[in-house]
Scaffold this active site. Structure first.
Site, PDB file in Angstrom:
ATOM      1  CB  SER A 133       6.602  -1.861 -48.288  1.00  0.00           C
ATOM      2  OG  SER A 133       5.602  -1.397 -49.009  1.00  0.00           O
ATOM      3  CE1 TYR A 146       3.160  -4.633 -45.408  1.00  0.00           C
ATOM      4  CE2 TYR A 146       2.973  -2.566 -46.826  1.00  0.00           C
ATOM      5  CZ  TYR A 146       3.501  -4.151 -46.549  1.00  0.00           C
ATOM      6  OH  TYR A 146       4.597  -4.629 -47.409  1.00  0.00           O
ATOM      7  CE  LYS A 150       6.928  -4.332 -44.720  1.00  0.00           C
ATOM      8  NZ  LYS A 150       7.669  -5.364 -44.504  1.00  0.00           N
TER       9      LYS A 150
END
Length: 242
Positions: A133, A146, A150
């Site tokens: 991401s 998150y 990533k």
């Protein structure tokens, strides 16, 4: 590019929806032997109905041992796409232990486990693509856990590129901005949240699913045979100005 994937066996996780689902259909249309992996049996059945050549495996990737048992039947893979992922977007002080564990279990632990299972079955010339991401490269409000997962996935990408290079197996990641999958629409449907980010993207919009699928196909193909250990930002120019 299309011919180089014909008859190649490609394993795709997170195949039940979004990018993974569309990727499976695209690969099948190019003549690849696709093995679609997802926790959700229903979407896999629908995928199989639409593309009968696709083989499906239903397993909860957060379960380490169940994953190993389910993928043991695969005897060869020319490509692996670690696409399965979740996004729990909350302010830092509202995230729970479960949020933390669930996100790490799917976004990085499962990718590590699947890779460790599949790499011994991958011949020279194979390719691994990890779905990372833009959040691994830039910080965003409410994305702390998150982002950590990533960034860890990008770290795995670079480390495996070094370890597997002598075996002629390439490893890269694709790092998109918001892509208008169901998850992307759910998390970015509020204009108050979405418009400030869009204003920083020179192309002025979020990405479409096919705009991530095509770079993945490229990285799986022989056309990218000298690309290794890269984190490919697919973000409409965001990083150019931010």
């Amino acid at each position: 590019m299309n011919n180089s994937l014909k008859d190649k066996t490609i394993v795709v996780t997170g195949a039940g929806q979004g990018i993974g689902n569309e990727l499976c259909k695209t690969l099948a249309s190019l003549g690849a032997k696709v093995i679609a992996v997802s926790r959700s049996a229903g979407p896999l059945e629908a995928l199989k109905a639409e593309c009968p050549t696709i083989e499906t495996i239903s397993v909860d990737l957060s379960d380490w041992n169940a994953t190993r048992a389910a993928l043991a039947k695969i005897d060869r893979a020319d490509g692996l796409v670690n696409n399965a992922g979740i996004a729990i977007i909350k302010p830092y002080d509202q995230l729970t232990e479960k949020d933390f564990d669930d996100t790490f279990n799917i976004n990085i632990k499962a990718a590590f486990n699947v890779s460790q299972i599949m790499i011994p079955k991958m011949p020279e010339g194979s390719s691994i693509v990890n779905l990372s991401s833009l959040a691994a490269l830039k910080g965003f409000m409410g994305h702390s856990v998150y982002t950590m997962t990533k960034a860890a996935l990008d770290g795995m990408t670079k480390s495996l590129a070094i370890e597997l290079g002598p075996k002629k197996i390439r490893v890269n990641s694709v790092n998109p901005t918001v892509i208008l999958t169901r998850m992307g629409r759910d998390n970015w449907s509020d204009p108050v949240k979405a418009d400030p980010l869009k204003s920083k993207i020179p192309l002025g919009r979020f990405g479409e699913v096919n705009e991530v699928v095509e770079p993945i196909v490229f990285l799986l193909s022989e056309k990218s045979s000298y690309i290794n250990g890269q984190c490919l930002a697919v973000e409409g120019g965001y990083l150019a100005g931010n």
